[in-house]
Design a protein around this motif. Sequence first.
Motif, PDB file in Angstrom:
ATOM      1  N   LYS A 221       0.821  -1.220   0.000  1.00 20.48           N
ATOM      2  CA  LYS A 221       0.000   0.000   0.000  1.00 20.48           C
ATOM      3  C   LYS A 221       0.853   1.267   0.000  1.00 20.48           C
ATOM      4  O   LYS A 221       0.633   2.175  -0.818  1.00 20.48           O
ATOM      5  CB  LYS A 221      -0.925  -0.003   1.221  1.00 20.48           C
ATOM      6  N   ASP A 222       1.802   1.351   0.893  1.00 20.19           N
ATOM      7  CA  ASP A 222       2.594   2.593   1.016  1.00 20.19           C
ATOM      8  C   ASP A 222       3.384   2.890  -0.253  1.00 20.19           C
ATOM      9  O   ASP A 222       3.532   4.056  -0.640  1.00 20.19           O
ATOM     10  CB  ASP A 222       3.547   2.495   2.210  1.00 20.19           C
ATOM     11  N   PHE A 223       3.887   1.828  -0.901  1.00 27.74           N
ATOM     12  CA  PHE A 223       4.644   2.042  -2.128  1.00 27.74           C
ATOM     13  C   PHE A 223       3.715   2.411  -3.293  1.00 27.74           C
ATOM     14  O   PHE A 223       3.982   3.366  -4.029  1.00 27.74           O
ATOM     15  CB  PHE A 223       5.449   0.795  -2.481  1.00 27.74           C
ATOM     16  N   ILE A 224       2.636   1.683  -3.445  1.00 25.90           N
ATOM     17  CA  ILE A 224       1.728   1.919  -4.565  1.00 25.90           C
ATOM     18  C   ILE A 224       1.101   3.308  -4.493  1.00 25.90           C
ATOM     19  O   ILE A 224       0.934   3.983  -5.518  1.00 25.90           O
ATOM     20  CB  ILE A 224       0.642   0.819  -4.614  1.00 25.90           C
ATOM     21  N   PHE A 225       0.794   3.772  -3.286  1.00 27.42           N
ATOM     22  CA  PHE A 225       0.190   5.101  -3.121  1.00 27.42           C
ATOM     23  C   PHE A 225       1.246   6.188  -2.910  1.00 27.42           C
ATOM     24  O   PHE A 225       0.946   7.272  -2.417  1.00 27.42           O
ATOM     25  CB  PHE A 225      -0.826   5.082  -1.986  1.00 27.42           C
ATOM     26  N   ARG A 226       2.491   5.850  -3.286  1.00 27.82           N
ATOM     27  CA  ARG A 226       3.594   6.807  -3.373  1.00 27.82           C
ATOM     28  C   ARG A 226       3.909   7.493  -2.041  1.00 27.82           C
ATOM     29  O   ARG A 226       4.312   8.661  -2.000  1.00 27.82           O
ATOM     30  CB  ARG A 226       3.310   7.853  -4.452  1.00 27.82           C
ATOM     31  N   LYS A 227       3.763   6.750  -0.950  1.00 29.42           N
ATOM     32  CA  LYS A 227       4.137   7.292   0.349  1.00 29.42           C
ATOM     33  C   LYS A 227       5.622   7.063   0.639  1.00 29.42           C
ATOM     34  O   LYS A 227       6.225   7.823   1.400  1.00 29.42           O
ATOM     35  CB  LYS A 227       3.291   6.646   1.455  1.00 29.42           C
ATOM     36  N   VAL A 228       6.187   5.998   0.059  1.00 32.09           N
ATOM     37  CA  VAL A 228       7.587   5.671   0.293  1.00 32.09           C
ATOM     38  C   VAL A 228       8.234   5.244  -1.022  1.00 32.09           C
ATOM     39  O   VAL A 228       7.560   4.896  -1.983  1.00 32.09           O
ATOM     40  CB  VAL A 228       7.753   4.525   1.327  1.00 32.09           C
ATOM     41  N   SER A 229       9.564   5.262  -1.037  1.00 33.45           N
ATOM     42  CA  SER A 229      10.305   4.719  -2.167  1.00 33.45           C
ATOM     43  C   SER A 229      10.362   3.200  -2.036  1.00 33.45           C
ATOM     44  O   SER A 229      10.068   2.636  -0.973  1.00 33.45           O
ATOM     45  CB  SER A 229      11.724   5.281  -2.175  1.00 33.45           C
ATOM     46  N   MET A 230      10.770   2.514  -3.106  1.00 34.63           N
ATOM     47  CA  MET A 230      10.932   1.062  -3.025  1.00 34.63           C
ATOM     48  C   MET A 230      12.017   0.710  -2.001  1.00 34.63           C
ATOM     49  O   MET A 230      11.897  -0.265  -1.262  1.00 34.63           O
ATOM     50  CB  MET A 230      11.294   0.491  -4.402  1.00 34.63           C
ATOM     51  N   PHE A 231      13.072   1.499  -1.936  1.00 41.91           N
ATOM     52  CA  PHE A 231      14.145   1.319  -0.958  1.00 41.91           C
ATOM     53  C   PHE A 231      13.581   1.338   0.459  1.00 41.91           C
ATOM     54  O   PHE A 231      13.838   0.430   1.263  1.00 41.91           O
ATOM     55  CB  PHE A 231      15.167   2.435  -1.169  1.00 41.91           C
ATOM     56  N   GLU A 232      12.805   2.352   0.774  1.00 40.55           N
ATOM     57  CA  GLU A 232      12.210   2.468   2.117  1.00 40.55           C
ATOM     58  C   GLU A 232      11.166   1.389   2.349  1.00 40.55           C
ATOM     59  O   GLU A 232      11.030   0.866   3.469  1.00 40.55           O
ATOM     60  CB  GLU A 232      11.581   3.855   2.270  1.00 40.55           C
ATOM     61  N   ASN A 233      10.450   1.030   1.307  1.00 39.84           N
ATOM     62  CA  ASN A 233       9.435  -0.007   1.396  1.00 39.84           C
ATOM     63  C   ASN A 233      10.053  -1.339   1.820  1.00 39.84           C
ATOM     64  O   ASN A 233       9.539  -2.034   2.709  1.00 39.84           O
ATOM     65  CB  ASN A 233       8.748  -0.149   0.036  1.00 39.84           C
TER      66      ASN A 233
END
Length: 508
Positions: free
Chosen positions: A45-57
């Motif tokens: 969810k957080d990655f798809i909705f652009r809350k975090v980068s893939m690195f942080e995800n």
Amino acid sequence: MILESIVLFGLLAILLYKWSTSTFEFFEKRNVPYNKPLPLIGNQKDFIFRKVSMFENVINHYNQFDTSIFGLFDLRSPAYGIRDPELLKQITIKEFDHFVNHRSAIKDGGLLDKAVNNLRDQKWKDMRSTLSPVFTGSKMRQIFGLINEVARESMEYLKKNKETHTDFNIKDYFTRFTNDVIASAVFGIKVNSYKDETNEFYVMGKRVTNLTIWQNFIFFLYANLKYVMRLFKVQLFDKKDTDYFLYLVMNAMRYRQKNKIFRPDMVNMMMEARGLFVNENDKKTSQNKEWSDDEIVAQFFVFFFAGFEPTSILMSFAVHELMANPDCQEKLREEILEVKANLDGKPLTYEVLQGMKYMDMVVSETLRRWPPAVVTDRECNKDFHYKDEKIDVTIKAGDYIWIPIAGYHLDEKYFPDPLKFDPERFSDENKGNIQPFTYFPFGTGPRICIASRFALLETKAILFYLLSEFELKPSCKSSIPMELKTGVINLAPKVGFWMNLVELSDKN
């Protein structure tokens, strides 16, 4: 009619919900800890909705658990997250025959299917054995002259165009450098992307590495509807783009074979592996496997795809950290200037560059702090049982393994103060303290990136020349501390890689 449409829509919605959640009891049945997923998007969810980068995800998922294995839903696909070094060693080395393959996400019949990183089982082993001689130390020594030539040309451009030194976009500079290196050392063609900014090879490189919204959507569809996508043979890349590489490689091979031309690049090395060169007695060299044109060209395509963007990202983060840590920058420059003085006007050599200890420490720490590949994977092909004090599970054939590289690299248990850029972690005195299988920027085991030596060589070469001529200073556009772009797979800064270049000659 309206009522019937509403009923039909409702039924379709129910079916979609049931299908999208049909895998969600996977980890509960196996007593593996996991977070509750959402329909279609799983735990992303957080990655798809652009809350975090893939690195942080990746790091966030890794840090949510304290067990050796945890559950993760990559969209609707369940994946076993591995967060224990000894288990990682078991999976990638000791029990490699259980985890030979990467997960086959995209199978569109194109060149990527035939690339070594996507090949499976015996086909992968055969191609790996064909390619391995291309990336030995002796071959890299031969190819270094081509890399060195491109590096020197890039510096000539930089020194002549002083008006560009303020608010300098270093990522664009490195992207053009890696493009020209790949053109020369891999494909055997000469381009200069600084003088000709729109040359066909560079433009094509940008086309195939900068994925469009539609191509990202294709990735999403393959992840959720792979059998439907394969049935209709939906292509990730435009055929005219892949045909460009096919034409380029095959024409070069035919021309060189006909005219008996030798050049120490990958075209020649692959021709040797294919047995296309004749020896002094006019006989073909031996070969272990007959490969089709598509299979040969696919390896060039993936080298381009993997080498164009990830290597320029590595270079960009290295100079960003050197800019943000002037003490490290000055220490590396001292080593470079000492080496340069000892060369006494002679060209830089492969052996000299490989012997630079602090250079290696800086690049190694950059790869720890900012690994270009933040996650890798495996697919289980034979049932594998694992048990410790918290986990007792059988990973079955077809199950998916998720290996969070960034999680290990930023784990304070293995790397104290992990956010600090500290090349001394990799000094002769300290590198022995790094726990095995906690640092693996190019993957690990037999599936480790085959071209890692090539990427390291061109990175060190351009750093040598850049820091011997320029001091890297922050500009008003620089991002310190680094903020990453959200919602994208690539490791990328939010505002780009900007800095000021100060010529050392101007300071004296």
